[in-house]
Design an enzyme around this catalytic site. Structure first.
Site, PDB file in Angstrom:
ATOM      1  CG  ASP A 129     -59.344 -22.601   8.571  1.00 48.08           C
ATOM      2  OD1 ASP A 129     -60.029 -22.628   7.526  1.00 48.08           O
ATOM      3  OD2 ASP A 129     -58.396 -23.374   8.787  1.00 48.08           O
ATOM      4  CG  HIS A 136     -59.005 -32.365   6.190  1.00 46.81           C
ATOM      5  ND1 HIS A 136     -57.661 -32.561   5.921  1.00 46.81           N
ATOM      6  CD2 HIS A 136     -59.052 -31.583   7.299  1.00 46.81           C
ATOM      7  CE1 HIS A 136     -56.924 -31.927   6.829  1.00 46.81           C
ATOM      8  NE2 HIS A 136     -57.740 -31.320   7.672  1.00 46.81           N
ATOM      9  NE  ARG A 145     -60.773 -38.873  17.319  1.00 35.85           N
ATOM     10  CZ  ARG A 145     -60.251 -37.728  16.871  1.00 35.85           C
ATOM     11  NH1 ARG A 145     -59.231 -37.190  17.489  1.00 35.85           N
ATOM     12  NH2 ARG A 145     -60.770 -37.134  15.824  1.00 35.85           N
ATOM     13  CD  GLU A 200     -55.159 -27.681   7.052  1.00 35.61           C
ATOM     14  OE1 GLU A 200     -55.906 -26.689   7.226  1.00 35.61           O
ATOM     15  OE2 GLU A 200     -55.020 -28.597   7.878  1.00 35.61           O
ATOM     16  CD  GLU A 202     -58.898 -24.266   4.953  1.00 38.26           C
ATOM     17  OE1 GLU A 202     -59.801 -23.430   5.171  1.00 38.26           O
ATOM     18  OE2 GLU A 202     -58.117 -24.688   5.820  1.00 38.26           O
ATOM     19  CG  ASP A 234     -55.029 -23.177   7.528  1.00 41.38           C
ATOM     20  OD1 ASP A 234     -54.249 -22.352   8.032  1.00 41.38           O
ATOM     21  OD2 ASP A 234     -55.662 -24.022   8.185  1.00 41.38           O
ATOM     22  NE  ARG A 238     -50.866 -30.799   8.537  1.00 46.00           N
ATOM     23  CZ  ARG A 238     -52.063 -30.245   8.430  1.00 46.00           C
ATOM     24  NH1 ARG A 238     -52.698 -29.782   9.497  1.00 46.00           N
ATOM     25  NH2 ARG A 238     -52.634 -30.120   7.247  1.00 46.00           N
ATOM     26  CD  GLN A 241     -52.543 -28.879  13.234  1.00 42.09           C
ATOM     27  OE1 GLN A 241     -51.858 -28.979  12.211  1.00 42.09           O
ATOM     28  NE2 GLN A 241     -53.857 -28.986  13.217  1.00 42.09           N
ATOM     29  CE1 TYR A 245     -53.466 -32.255  19.147  1.00 40.12           C
ATOM     30  CE2 TYR A 245     -55.772 -31.619  19.016  1.00 40.12           C
ATOM     31  CZ  TYR A 245     -54.811 -32.594  19.141  1.00 40.12           C
ATOM     32  OH  TYR A 245     -55.193 -33.905  19.275  1.00 40.12           O
ATOM     33  CE  LYS A 254     -54.174 -25.618  11.202  1.00 44.35           C
ATOM     34  NZ  LYS A 254     -54.531 -26.302   9.953  1.00 44.35           N
ATOM     35  CB  THR A 258     -53.611 -17.576   5.535  1.00 39.23           C
ATOM     36  OG1 THR A 258     -53.613 -18.100   6.874  1.00 39.23           O
ATOM     37  CG2 THR A 258     -54.788 -18.152   4.775  1.00 39.23           C
ATOM     38  CB  THR A 361     -58.385 -29.495   4.543  1.00 32.50           C
ATOM     39  OG1 THR A 361     -57.550 -28.701   5.381  1.00 32.50           O
ATOM     40  CG2 THR A 361     -57.553 -30.122   3.443  1.00 32.50           C
ATOM     41  CD  GLU A 375     -56.594 -35.040   4.246  1.00 37.56           C
ATOM     42  OE1 GLU A 375     -57.665 -35.530   3.878  1.00 37.56           O
ATOM     43  OE2 GLU A 375     -56.327 -33.824   4.119  1.00 37.56           O
TER      44      GLU A 375
END
Ligand code: CA
Length: 428
Positions: A129, A136, A145, A200, A202, A234, A238, A241, A245, A254, A258, A361, A375
């Protein structure tokens, strides 16, 4: 790159009425899949209108005599993905389904798609992936950030990770909400059902011919290693994750599921829908030479429109329509499929027929173009309001997520991927 030929002529029609004007599978598409029943085991087929043409039966009837019979008797499409004469096969299928002279022999070999079970199209050896959807990456990065959404590597190197092939399923398979470690406000993590389950949107890329271990795939040759495309969800937990992660990236958030659309829309079918890669904004770095090919820049991106819709359990019970959450476009990918393939093999990693790549994504830069709930809801802060009064921040049990994708170009018949859908079942 595949050339345009008579199989792309929008003026041509099939003797099969349901194919003409079909939103996904007109005769200009001819995607391959694996189906089973009602009168046989898993075998290759090609979608045409509301039907699937049984290729194993067509081969037995002598209609595909110029091609190796083994391609059509296998329970997977791996051989067909690697087959170098796929364009000739496409032209033959086009003739069989457009020339009325073949109708008496071919029509008995059609099965209604609704009467068969669509299976995994290929035995996926490896699934990777990527993270090529720049909007995204920016949207998600901004949540964490605000001043510096993209990490310094993003515009230089196609970011990716190795996914899990064993849990890839075709559209229609239910997705069980995963249990996992979640870190809330407290000191210690807890184990239980994900409360921030997401999708997600994709594009899936199917690898055809591979490369030997230690060899690479030069960028100019990468298109010849891409056999086709599908839609790919995908699914992402969250909360799991966010806790797991660092420092190695996605893992159990994840790999529980899928979902892919079952038809492989071939690179040949996509020939009219190749477009120039969007120009890099001023100030973005030039890709390194191994990722740069003028032909790829001129025609290596794809004109595909996507839609994501949600159908909750309550909406289903009251026979409401699915609610559209977003629309986005494949041309918003920062890297082309060829660049992803070339980068993947640039260290000598061997790719094999039936390997699956996810692009990452695909979101746009505008409202209404977000390819994930993370999002859409700005990290779960702004719930989505549905027409029946329900709201969602993340997916609830009974929710069904539906993807659709259509390729379009002026002067050509649009072709689609068929649905990619999955309904959420409760955690074990
Ligand atoms: Ca992803």
């Amino acid at each position: 790159m595949s050339a345009i030929d008579e199989t792309h002529d929008r003026g041509r029609a099939s003797w099969l009425e349901s194919a003409n004007g079909h939103c996904d599978f007109p005769i200009q598409n001819l995607p391959f899949g694996i189906f089973s029943g009602p009168d046989g085991p898993a075998r290759p087929g090609v979608a045409i209108g509301d039907f699937v043409l049984d290729l194993s039966a067509a081969s037995r009837e002598g209609l595909l005599a110029e091609f190796p019979a083994g391609l059509f008797s296998a329970p997977t499409l791996n051989g067909l993905l690697a087959f170098g004469e796929r364009r000739n096969l496409r032209r033959r299928l086009f003739t069989l389904l457009s020339d009325v002279g073949y109708q008496p022999k071919v029509e008995p070999l059609l099965r209604r798609i609704n009467d068969v079970a669509l299976q995994m199209p290929a035995a996926i050896g490896d699934y990777t992936d990527f993270y090529a959807g720049i909007h995204h990456a920016e949207n998600v990065g901004r949540l964490f950030r605000p001043d510096n959404p993209l990490l310094p590597n993003y515009k230089h190197v196609p970011i990716g990770y190795h996914g899990r092939a064993s849990s890839v399923r075709v559209s229609g398979h239910a997705v069980r909400r995963p249990n996992g470690q979640r870190k809330g406000e407290g000191e210690a993590p807890s184990f239980g059902p994900s409360t921030r389950l997401d999708y997600e949107l994709e594009l899936g890329i199917w690898i055809g011919a591979g490369n030997e271990l230690g060899e690479t795939i030069p960028i100019a040759e990468a298109p010849s290693h891409i056999a086709g495309f599908c839609l790919l969800n995908d699914w992402s937990a969250r909360d799991i994750q966010a806790w797991e992660y660092q420092p190695l990236g996605p893992f159990l958030a994840k790999n529980f599921a899928t979902t892919i659309s079952p038809w492989i829309v071939t690179a040949e079918a996509m020939a009219p829908f190749r477009i120039a890669q969007s120009a890099r904004p001023a100030g973005d770095p030039q890709p390194l030479a191994y990722l740069w090919d003028p032909g790829d820049q001129a025609a290596g991106a794809l004109a595909i429109d996507f839609e994501v819709s949600l159908l909750t359990g309550r909406m289903r019970a009251s026979h409401e329509q699915a609610f559209r959450l977003s629309r986005s476009q494949a041309h918003d990918l920062y890297w082309t499929p060829a660049q992803l393939v070339t980068h993947h093999a640039s260290n000598g990693c061997n790719m094999n027929p039936g390997d699956l790549l996810g692009t990452g994504t695909i979101s746009g830069s505008q409202d209404g173009q977000c390819g994930s709930l993370l999002e859409v809801t700005q990290g779960g802060r702004v719930p989505v309001k549905l027409p029946n009064g329900e709201t969602r921040t993340f997916l609830e049990d009974g929710d069904e997520v539906l993807f659709h994708g259509r390729a379009h170009a002026d002067g050509y018949a649009s072709i689609g991927f068929g649905p990619c859908r999955g309904v959420i079942r409760p955690a074990p």
